[in-house]
Design a protein around this motif. Structure first.
Motif, PDB file in Angstrom:
ATOM      1  N   TYR A   3       0.837  -1.201   0.000  1.00  0.00           N
ATOM      2  CA  TYR A   3       0.000   0.000   0.000  1.00  0.00           C
ATOM      3  C   TYR A   3       0.873   1.253   0.000  1.00  0.00           C
ATOM      4  O   TYR A   3       0.604   2.209  -0.728  1.00  0.00           O
ATOM      5  CB  TYR A   3      -0.929  -0.012   1.212  1.00  0.00           C
ATOM      6  CG  TYR A   3      -1.787   1.223   1.291  1.00  0.00           C
ATOM      7  CD1 TYR A   3      -2.895   1.374   0.460  1.00  0.00           C
ATOM      8  CD2 TYR A   3      -1.485   2.252   2.179  1.00  0.00           C
ATOM      9  CE1 TYR A   3      -3.675   2.515   0.514  1.00  0.00           C
ATOM     10  CE2 TYR A   3      -2.259   3.386   2.247  1.00  0.00           C
ATOM     11  CZ  TYR A   3      -3.355   3.521   1.411  1.00  0.00           C
ATOM     12  OH  TYR A   3      -4.113   4.645   1.459  1.00  0.00           O
ATOM     13  N   ARG A  30       2.225   1.745  -3.467  1.00  0.00           N
ATOM     14  CA  ARG A  30       1.179   2.239  -4.373  1.00  0.00           C
ATOM     15  C   ARG A  30       0.888   3.711  -4.139  1.00  0.00           C
ATOM     16  O   ARG A  30       0.778   4.500  -5.072  1.00  0.00           O
ATOM     17  CB  ARG A  30      -0.092   1.418  -4.149  1.00  0.00           C
ATOM     18  CG  ARG A  30      -0.721   0.934  -5.398  1.00  0.00           C
ATOM     19  CD  ARG A  30      -1.996   0.154  -5.190  1.00  0.00           C
ATOM     20  NE  ARG A  30      -2.588   0.280  -3.886  1.00  0.00           N
ATOM     21  CZ  ARG A  30      -3.137  -0.705  -3.212  1.00  0.00           C
ATOM     22  NH1 ARG A  30      -3.179  -1.907  -3.728  1.00  0.00           N
ATOM     23  NH2 ARG A  30      -3.664  -0.527  -2.039  1.00  0.00           N
ATOM     24  N   THR A  31       0.746   4.109  -2.882  1.00  0.00           N
ATOM     25  CA  THR A  31       0.401   5.499  -2.586  1.00  0.00           C
ATOM     26  C   THR A  31       1.582   6.445  -2.782  1.00  0.00           C
ATOM     27  O   THR A  31       1.383   7.649  -2.904  1.00  0.00           O
ATOM     28  CB  THR A  31      -0.152   5.659  -1.151  1.00  0.00           C
ATOM     29  OG1 THR A  31       0.807   5.183  -0.226  1.00  0.00           O
ATOM     30  CG2 THR A  31      -1.456   4.908  -1.002  1.00  0.00           C
TER      31      THR A  31
END
Length: 66
Positions: free
Chosen positions: A52, A55-56
């Motif tokens: 995550y 991705r961010t």
């Protein structure tokens, strides 16, 4: 496999996939280290959190959670 070995291996995979002009791909990869006494769901959660973060942070990166 240690985190540095996983990072090296997955880095090579990511580079070969990204460098293929006939099939553009983006990758966000999360790697987590696992302690011998760590529950599998905790290890999976740590890897998921690392993915995550990758991705961010804009994608196309590998994040290691140690």
């Amino acid at each position: 496999m240690k985190a540095d070995a996983a990072l090296t291996a997955l880095g090579r995979v990511a580079t070969s996939l990204r460098d293929n002009p006939s099939r553009p791909v983006t990758l966000s990869i999360g790697i987590a280290t696992v302690a011998p006494d760590q529950a599998p769901d905790v290890a999976i959660g740590n890897a998921s959190n690392a993915m995550y973060k990758a991705r961010t942070a804009g994608g196309n990166r590998i994040i290691v959670d140690v």
